[in-house]
Scaffold this motif. Sequence first.
Motif, PDB file in Angstrom:
ATOM      1  N   GLN A   1       1.213  -8.762   1.379  1.00 41.79           N
ATOM      2  CA  GLN A   1       1.195  -8.337  -0.013  1.00 41.79           C
ATOM      3  C   GLN A   1       0.289  -7.124  -0.203  1.00 41.79           C
ATOM      4  N   MET A   2      -0.849  -7.104   0.471  1.00 36.18           N
ATOM      5  CA  MET A   2      -1.760  -5.963   0.365  1.00 36.18           C
ATOM      6  C   MET A   2      -1.117  -4.711   0.946  1.00 36.18           C
ATOM      7  N   LYS A   3      -0.400  -4.866   2.044  1.00 35.06           N
ATOM      8  CA  LYS A   3       0.285  -3.734   2.675  1.00 35.06           C
ATOM      9  C   LYS A   3       1.328  -3.151   1.709  1.00 35.06           C
TER      10      LYS A   3
ATOM     11  N   LYS B   1       1.384   0.613  -0.312  1.00 35.20           N
ATOM     12  CA  LYS B   1       2.524   1.517  -0.293  1.00 35.20           C
ATOM     13  C   LYS B   1       2.928   1.922  -1.714  1.00 35.20           C
ATOM     14  N   LEU B   2       2.876   0.959  -2.621  1.00 36.94           N
ATOM     15  CA  LEU B   2       3.269   1.229  -4.004  1.00 36.94           C
ATOM     16  C   LEU B   2       2.246   2.113  -4.729  1.00 36.94           C
ATOM     17  N   ASP B   3       0.970   1.893  -4.428  1.00 36.56           N
ATOM     18  CA  ASP B   3      -0.097   2.662  -5.082  1.00 36.56           C
ATOM     19  C   ASP B   3      -0.196   4.084  -4.542  1.00 36.56           C
ATOM     20  N   GLY B   4       0.125   4.211  -3.323  1.00 37.12           N
ATOM     21  CA  GLY B   4      -0.156   5.416  -2.817  1.00 37.12           C
ATOM     22  C   GLY B   4       0.232   6.437  -2.046  1.00 37.12           C
TER      23      GLY B   4
END
Length: 55
Positions: free
Chosen positions: A46-48, A52-55
Amino acid sequence: MGITRKLLSVSTLGAVDFRSDKERTAAYTKATKKQAKKQTKLMKQQMKIQKKLDG
């Protein structure tokens, strides 16, 4: 192991517990550890995705 306990449990149709307290504790600990590993793996995934979505 408790082979005597298991035989007694079967022969008394469950009047005697199949597993001892130690066996139950060990099984619970093992299951908890397995679930914690699964949860950690899921959180890493989930963190990965979040990165990707944030940045």
